[in-house]
Design a protein around this motif. Structure first.
Motif, PDB file in Angstrom:
ATOM      1  N   ALA A   9      58.601 -49.478  -6.575  1.00 49.71           N
ATOM      2  CA  ALA A   9      57.795 -48.641  -8.038  1.00 49.71           C
ATOM      3  C   ALA A   9      56.162 -48.578  -8.861  1.00 49.71           C
ATOM      4  CB  ALA A   9      59.261 -49.428  -9.116  1.00 49.71           C
ATOM      5  N   LEU A  10      56.264 -49.973  -8.082  1.00 49.02           N
ATOM      6  CA  LEU A  10      54.797 -49.789  -8.599  1.00 49.02           C
ATOM      7  C   LEU A  10      54.087 -49.194  -8.358  1.00 49.02           C
ATOM      8  CD1 LEU A  10      55.061 -54.069  -9.114  1.00 49.02           C
ATOM      9  CD2 LEU A  10      54.451 -51.768 -10.863  1.00 49.02           C
ATOM     10  N   PHE A  11      53.962 -48.550  -6.565  1.00 48.49           N
ATOM     11  CA  PHE A  11      53.414 -48.087  -5.279  1.00 48.49           C
ATOM     12  C   PHE A  11      53.956 -46.306  -6.025  1.00 48.49           C
ATOM     13  CE2 PHE A  11      53.323 -45.075  -2.008  1.00 48.49           C
ATOM     14  CZ  PHE A  11      51.367 -45.531  -1.559  1.00 48.49           C
ATOM     15  N   PHE A  12      55.037 -46.483  -6.691  1.00 46.38           N
ATOM     16  CA  PHE A  12      54.614 -44.720  -7.577  1.00 46.38           C
ATOM     17  C   PHE A  12      54.562 -44.803  -8.345  1.00 46.38           C
ATOM     18  CE2 PHE A  12      57.338 -44.683  -2.819  1.00 46.38           C
ATOM     19  CZ  PHE A  12      56.529 -44.279  -2.506  1.00 46.38           C
ATOM     20  N   LEU A  13      54.835 -45.476  -9.270  1.00 43.63           N
ATOM     21  CA  LEU A  13      54.408 -45.232 -10.428  1.00 43.63           C
ATOM     22  C   LEU A  13      53.632 -45.472 -11.772  1.00 43.63           C
ATOM     23  CD1 LEU A  13      58.835 -46.041 -11.326  1.00 43.63           C
ATOM     24  CD2 LEU A  13      57.908 -43.800 -10.538  1.00 43.63           C
ATOM     25  N   THR A  14      53.136 -46.603 -11.015  1.00 36.34           N
ATOM     26  CA  THR A  14      51.383 -46.685 -11.486  1.00 36.34           C
ATOM     27  C   THR A  14      50.492 -45.562 -11.077  1.00 36.34           C
ATOM     28  OG1 THR A  14      50.644 -48.891  -9.206  1.00 36.34           O
ATOM     29  CG2 THR A  14      52.617 -49.319 -11.498  1.00 36.34           C
ATOM     30  N   ASP A  15      49.018 -46.006 -11.677  1.00 37.27           N
ATOM     31  CA  ASP A  15      48.142 -44.951 -11.585  1.00 37.27           C
ATOM     32  C   ASP A  15      46.904 -45.974 -11.006  1.00 37.27           C
ATOM     33  OD1 ASP A  15      46.642 -42.317 -11.346  1.00 37.27           O
ATOM     34  OD2 ASP A  15      45.950 -42.335 -12.923  1.00 37.27           O
ATOM     35  N   PHE A  16      47.373 -46.994  -9.754  1.00 40.86           N
ATOM     36  CA  PHE A  16      46.503 -48.048 -10.080  1.00 40.86           C
ATOM     37  C   PHE A  16      45.317 -46.886  -8.531  1.00 40.86           C
ATOM     38  CE2 PHE A  16      45.601 -52.296  -7.817  1.00 40.86           C
ATOM     39  CZ  PHE A  16      44.595 -52.613  -8.087  1.00 40.86           C
ATOM     40  N   ASP A  17      44.093 -47.454  -8.279  1.00 37.34           N
ATOM     41  CA  ASP A  17      43.528 -46.869  -7.326  1.00 37.34           C
ATOM     42  C   ASP A  17      44.274 -47.511  -6.248  1.00 37.34           C
ATOM     43  OD1 ASP A  17      41.793 -45.047  -8.689  1.00 37.34           O
ATOM     44  OD2 ASP A  17      40.458 -46.867  -8.683  1.00 37.34           O
ATOM     45  N   GLN A  18      44.720 -49.182  -5.863  1.00 40.09           N
ATOM     46  CA  GLN A  18      44.309 -49.473  -4.170  1.00 40.09           C
ATOM     47  C   GLN A  18      46.430 -50.014  -4.471  1.00 40.09           C
ATOM     48  OE1 GLN A  18      41.700 -52.440  -5.058  1.00 40.09           O
ATOM     49  NE2 GLN A  18      40.191 -51.040  -3.544  1.00 40.09           N
ATOM     50  N   LYS A  19      46.918 -48.715  -5.071  1.00 42.88           N
ATOM     51  CA  LYS A  19      48.820 -49.385  -4.758  1.00 42.88           C
ATOM     52  C   LYS A  19      48.555 -50.442  -3.497  1.00 42.88           C
ATOM     53  CE  LYS A  19      49.981 -45.159  -7.403  1.00 42.88           C
ATOM     54  NZ  LYS A  19      50.178 -43.961  -7.300  1.00 42.88           N
ATOM     55  N   TRP A  20      48.587 -49.994  -2.165  1.00 46.33           N
ATOM     56  CA  TRP A  20      49.037 -50.813  -1.413  1.00 46.33           C
ATOM     57  C   TRP A  20      49.273 -52.296  -1.445  1.00 46.33           C
ATOM     58  CZ3 TRP A  20      46.464 -54.530   1.237  1.00 46.33           C
ATOM     59  CH2 TRP A  20      44.740 -54.088   0.689  1.00 46.33           C
ATOM     60  N   LEU A  21      48.019 -52.591  -2.730  1.00 46.00           N
ATOM     61  CA  LEU A  21      47.767 -54.003  -3.144  1.00 46.00           C
ATOM     62  C   LEU A  21      49.695 -54.414  -3.123  1.00 46.00           C
ATOM     63  CD1 LEU A  21      44.337 -55.056  -4.293  1.00 46.00           C
ATOM     64  CD2 LEU A  21      45.628 -55.849  -2.974  1.00 46.00           C
ATOM     65  N   PHE A  22      50.589 -52.894  -3.676  1.00 45.34           N
ATOM     66  CA  PHE A  22      51.626 -54.109  -4.360  1.00 45.34           C
ATOM     67  C   PHE A  22      52.634 -54.347  -3.540  1.00 45.34           C
ATOM     68  CE2 PHE A  22      50.373 -51.424  -7.824  1.00 45.34           C
ATOM     69  CZ  PHE A  22      50.401 -52.247  -9.128  1.00 45.34           C
ATOM     70  N   PHE A  23      52.655 -53.883  -2.116  1.00 38.07           N
ATOM     71  CA  PHE A  23      53.029 -54.632  -1.157  1.00 38.07           C
ATOM     72  C   PHE A  23      53.026 -56.073  -0.483  1.00 38.07           C
ATOM     73  CE2 PHE A  23      53.224 -49.551  -0.899  1.00 38.07           C
ATOM     74  CZ  PHE A  23      54.547 -49.468  -0.557  1.00 38.07           C
ATOM     75  N   LEU A  24      52.114 -56.416  -0.668  1.00 37.95           N
ATOM     76  CA  LEU A  24      51.185 -57.750  -0.557  1.00 37.95           C
ATOM     77  C   LEU A  24      52.777 -58.096  -1.342  1.00 37.95           C
ATOM     78  CD1 LEU A  24      47.190 -57.643  -0.396  1.00 37.95           C
ATOM     79  CD2 LEU A  24      49.299 -58.316   1.498  1.00 37.95           C
ATOM     80  N   LEU A  25      53.574 -57.952  -2.535  1.00 36.29           N
ATOM     81  CA  LEU A  25      53.929 -58.903  -3.011  1.00 36.29           C
ATOM     82  C   LEU A  25      55.648 -59.525  -1.841  1.00 36.29           C
ATOM     83  CD1 LEU A  25      54.356 -57.203  -6.240  1.00 36.29           C
ATOM     84  CD2 LEU A  25      53.165 -59.198  -5.863  1.00 36.29           C
ATOM     85  N   ILE A  26      55.674 -58.138  -1.354  1.00 38.61           N
ATOM     86  CA  ILE A  26      55.840 -58.885  -0.605  1.00 38.61           C
ATOM     87  C   ILE A  26      56.403 -59.932   0.310  1.00 38.61           C
ATOM     88  CG2 ILE A  26      58.597 -57.288   1.965  1.00 38.61           C
ATOM     89  CD1 ILE A  26      57.854 -55.126  -0.029  1.00 38.61           C
ATOM     90  N   PRO A  27      55.794 -60.167   1.107  1.00 36.30           N
ATOM     91  CA  PRO A  27      55.606 -61.559   1.830  1.00 36.30           C
ATOM     92  C   PRO A  27      55.091 -62.778   1.001  1.00 36.30           C
ATOM     93  CG  PRO A  27      53.683 -59.734   2.576  1.00 36.30           C
ATOM     94  CD  PRO A  27      54.364 -58.836   1.920  1.00 36.30           C
ATOM     95  N   LEU A  28      54.186 -62.345  -0.142  1.00 34.43           N
ATOM     96  CA  LEU A  28      54.170 -63.361  -1.186  1.00 34.43           C
ATOM     97  C   LEU A  28      55.723 -64.204  -1.258  1.00 34.43           C
ATOM     98  CD1 LEU A  28      51.982 -64.142  -2.407  1.00 34.43           C
ATOM     99  CD2 LEU A  28      52.051 -63.093  -4.156  1.00 34.43           C
ATOM    100  N   ALA A  29      56.369 -63.321  -1.795  1.00 33.53           N
ATOM    101  CA  ALA A  29      57.390 -63.806  -2.284  1.00 33.53           C
ATOM    102  C   ALA A  29      58.752 -64.450  -1.857  1.00 33.53           C
ATOM    103  CB  ALA A  29      58.265 -62.860  -2.928  1.00 33.53           C
TER     104      ALA A  29
END
Length: 141
Positions: A100-120
């Motif tokens: 959701a964060l990847f598709f709904l935000t206007d952040f230049d480096q959206k791929w960083l949101f996927f780092l939340l998965i291994p972090l969690a």
């Protein structure tokens, strides 16, 4: 198992048998080859008797083994020893939240949101399983 051996079984019965076989394997009662052979027998089993033959030389399931994840009456993940399996609830939320964060935000480096998965995943596994915490408390006594 007290049921008649000629009673036909379904997928749920096979899955329970595979879970029980996996428990025996994880406790070191079976070699990899034995586990593979018995898993194939379970997968092709059509009757209760065919399943029973897989467990003839193994002890009955005991409460002393590791706790397995079950579903409570409400359908939420629970651990048989009475704890709650937070990882089974939090991980899907983190995955869908990252998407959701990847598709709904206007952040230049959206791929960083996927780092939340291994972090969690790392945080949840470091926190430990509720059943493991109970075992550790019992050992200290």
């Amino acid at each position: 198992m007290s049921e008649l051996p000629e009673i036909r079984i379904g997928t749920a019965d096979r899955e329970k048998a595979l879970d029980a076989l996996s428990l025996h394997f994880s406790e070191g009662r079976l070699t990899v080859t034995e586990f593979d052979e018995r898993s194939a027998t379970i997968a092709s089993a059509m009757t209760r008797g065919e399943l029973d033959t897989v467990f003839v030389d193994l002890p009955a399931a005991s409460g002393t083994g590791s706790a397995s994840v079950a579903r409570s009456d409400s359908g939420t993940p629970a651990v048989e020893d009475g704890g709650f399996d937070w990882a089974a609830v939090v991980m899907p939320i983190v995955i869908f939240g990252s998407l959701a964060l990847f598709f709904l935000t206007d952040f230049d480096q959206k791929w960083l949101f996927f780092l939340l998965i291994p972090l969690a995943g790392a945080i949840l596994s470091a926190a430990g399983h509720p059943a493991d915490k109970k075992k550790n408390k019992k050992k200290k006594r």
